[in-house]
Design an enzyme around this catalytic site. Structure first.
Site, PDB file in Angstrom:
ATOM      1  N   LEU A   1       0.851  -1.200   0.000  1.00 31.89           N
ATOM      2  CA  LEU A   1       0.000   0.000   0.000  1.00 31.89           C
ATOM      3  C   LEU A   1       0.888   1.251   0.000  1.00 31.89           C
ATOM      4  CD1 LEU A   1      -2.869   1.239   0.207  1.00 31.89           C
ATOM      5  CD2 LEU A   1      -2.636   1.183   2.684  1.00 31.89           C
TER       6      LEU A   1
ATOM      7  N   PRO B   1       6.782   5.559  -1.796  1.00 32.63           N
ATOM      8  CA  PRO B   1       7.798   6.506  -1.308  1.00 32.63           C
ATOM      9  C   PRO B   1       7.199   7.874  -0.971  1.00 32.63           C
ATOM     10  CG  PRO B   1       8.640   5.292  -3.201  1.00 32.63           C
ATOM     11  CD  PRO B   1       7.218   4.865  -3.022  1.00 32.63           C
TER      12      PRO B   1
ATOM     13  N   GLY C   1      19.686  -1.430  34.071  1.00 32.10           N
ATOM     14  CA  GLY C   1      20.972  -0.740  34.035  1.00 32.10           C
ATOM     15  C   GLY C   1      21.713  -1.061  32.747  1.00 32.10           C
ATOM     16  N   GLY C   2      23.028  -1.227  32.854  1.00 33.57           N
ATOM     17  CA  GLY C   2      23.840  -1.517  31.670  1.00 33.57           C
ATOM     18  C   GLY C   2      23.423  -2.801  30.988  1.00 33.57           C
TER      19      GLY C   2
ATOM     20  N   GLU D   1       1.081   0.693  10.042  1.00 28.73           N
ATOM     21  CA  GLU D   1      -0.367   0.472  10.227  1.00 28.73           C
ATOM     22  C   GLU D   1      -1.051   1.738  10.725  1.00 28.73           C
ATOM     23  OE1 GLU D   1      -2.181  -2.139   9.588  1.00 28.73           O
ATOM     24  OE2 GLU D   1      -0.803  -3.822   9.436  1.00 28.73           O
TER      25      GLU D   1
ATOM     26  N   HIS E   1       1.196   6.954  15.103  1.00 27.71           N
ATOM     27  CA  HIS E   1       0.578   7.357  16.365  1.00 27.71           C
ATOM     28  C   HIS E   1      -0.279   8.618  16.160  1.00 27.71           C
ATOM     29  CE1 HIS E   1       0.495   6.634  20.602  1.00 27.71           C
ATOM     30  NE2 HIS E   1       0.916   7.851  20.920  1.00 27.71           N
TER      31      HIS E   1
END
Ligand code: TGC
Ligand code: FAD
Length: 390
Positions: free
Chosen positions: A136, A139, A345-346, A369, A372
């Site tokens: 659908l 560009p 954390g890491g 789709e 937002h």
């Protein structure tokens, strides 16, 4: 019991039938066995794990609600949603493959196709013997697909198709593409284009930081001769592809809950095991705030989505209701992924845990789709009556 760590804070299982639970458990067990152990590696290498296709078909991941006579699983909308939830608990890219095949390829052939087209394509798509994609977006026409320029001319014994589609999930390996194009009067129709047709190519899109385990590509049509019998005659106009999107967006609303649950589960477990300042980080108020808000948001999304499934089973769900759930749940999941990542954390930035992969995947899910913003505008239009897109 190991299979049921997933949060069910408001005892929503009570609202499910035995069939719903069986379908969900089978999907969950399969994802745990076949997807979770390998998916990080495939995502790191930016490769789609083709070996899972057969299993996806077996758990009802291809056409869960398509009637059994066409090879589908013949399930209701809640089962469909639960399957998407479990697949996306594994990876949004794998759920994409399933969404595209089910709602964007099988659905239009089932709803808008001829009996011959249904018999020819649906059973093979249901097992994954053939894979499909849905073209659908172009560009220059993403949020506004009605402006598409891909077109076909009636040449008597065939149609001549020209144009290009972009950002197409499954394109690099799909055998067929359901392509939306304008006829000489500017009316949008769906055409089934098959790999091997002269002038049809599907170059892969590389360098994605998101949905890396899903193959994305372009569809290029350079004077492709499409047989007349490959036109989907049952519906034309922009409403035809938008009808497919209703079904896919509904599945995504459930899928996003799966990704959020996996992030929450992971962060909760980590918070009980990780000791800093001589106590588990889960014993600190700041980390509890994160976890409490996560479980609250997951529970709200579950209730919203379950109700939407009931409305869909009754044929009463509106496009705007679906937009609300897709928008709410994907934002909920992406927020949870970001918070959960910080809780590790890491370690949260490594592939040892699934959270960063979910977080990056969800950047695509919040965009495809319908972005937002577009879903917010659909809600805005629904409540005010004014379309603000144009
Ligand atoms: P608009 O004038 O509102 O509508 C045009 C015609 O369509 C009808 N219609 C619908 N029919 C059936 N189902 C729906 N959900 C429908 N929504 C609208 C409408 O009644 C009208 O019919 P008619 O007979 O009067 O012509 O159209 P618009 O051009 O103003 O656009 C509205 C808008 C912005 C909401 C729409 O274009 C839109 O949703 N844009 C977002 C595009 C989008 O979502 N693209 C997704 C591409 S596929 C993808 O991303 C796959 S990702 C892979 C994966 O799923 O994992
Ligand atoms: P644009 O439409 O250019 O939007 C750019 C920004 O402008 C966005 O923030 C948008 O919200 C905002 N915007 C646009 N219009 C308005 C407005 N009127 N008011 C306010 N803000 C606005 N498509 C397919 O057809 N098939 C697929 O299988 C498929 N798979 C995909 C897979 C991936 C990984 C990705 C990333 C995309 C995929 N898509 C697919 C395409 C997807 O649907 C589009 O990317 C999406 O619809 C947005 O279009 P766009 O990228 O052109 O952004």
């Amino acid at each position: 019991p190991d299979l049921f760590q997933s949060p069910d804070y408001y005892l929503l299982d009570d609202l499910l039938t035995e069939e719903h639970k069986l379908v969900r458990d089978a999907a969950r067990a399969w994802v745990k066995k076949e997807v979770s152990p390998i998916i990080e590696d495939y995502a790191q290498r930016a490769e789609f794990p083709k070996q899972i296709i057969k299993g996806l078909g077996e758990i009802g991941g291809f056409g869960p609600y398509i009637p059994v006579e066409y090879g589908g699983a013949g399930l209701d909308q809640i089962s469909y949603g639960l399957i998407m939830q479990e697949i996306e608990r594994g990876d949004s890219g794998v759920r994409s493959t399933s969404s595209v095949q089910s709602s964007l390829v099988m659905y239009p052939i089932w709803k808008y196709g001829t009996e011959e087209q249904r018999q020819k394509y649906l059973p093979k798509l249901a097992t994954g013997e053939w894979m499909g994609c849905f073209g659908l977006t172009e560009p220059d026409h993403g949020s506004n697909p009605g402006g598409m320029v891909t077109n076909f001319k009636d040449m008597g014994d065939h149609y001549l198709l020209n144009g290009a589609k972009m950002w197409i999930s499954n394109a690099p390996f799909a055998q067929i593409a359901v392509v939306w194009a304008k006829n000489e009067e500017g009316r949008i129709h769906g055409l089934i284009v098959e790999r091997g047709m002269e002038g049809f190519s599907t170059p892969e899109t590389h360098n994605k930081w998101s949905l890396r385990a899903s193959a994305t590509g372009e569809l290029i049509f350079d004077n492709v001769k499409v047989p007349r019998e490959n036109l989907l005659p049952g519906k034309s106009g922009l409403g035809a592809p938008l009808g497919c999107l209703d079904s896919a967006r509904y599945g995504i609303a459930w899928g996003a809950i799966g990704a959020a649950m996996d992030c929450y589960d992971t962060a909760l477990r980590y918070s009980k095991e990780r000791i800093q300042f001589d106590k588990p980080i889960g014993a600190t108020q700041l980390q509890q705030k994160k976890l409490a808000e996560m479980i609250t948001e997951i529970t709200k999304a579950q209730l919203l989505t379950w109700r939407l499934g009931v409305l869909r089973n009754e044929g009463r769900a509106t496009t705007a209701q679906i937009s609300m759930a897709k928008r709410n749940n994907v934002e909920m999941a992406i927020n949870i992924a970001r918070e959960a990542r910080q809780m590790l954390g890491g370690m949260g930035i490594t592939g040892e845990y699934s959270i960063m992969r979910h977080m990056m995947n969800l950047e695509s899910v919040i965009t495809y789709e319908g972005t937002h913003d577009i879903h917010l505008l659909i809600t805005g239009m629904d409540v005010t009556g004014f379309p603000a897109f144009k």
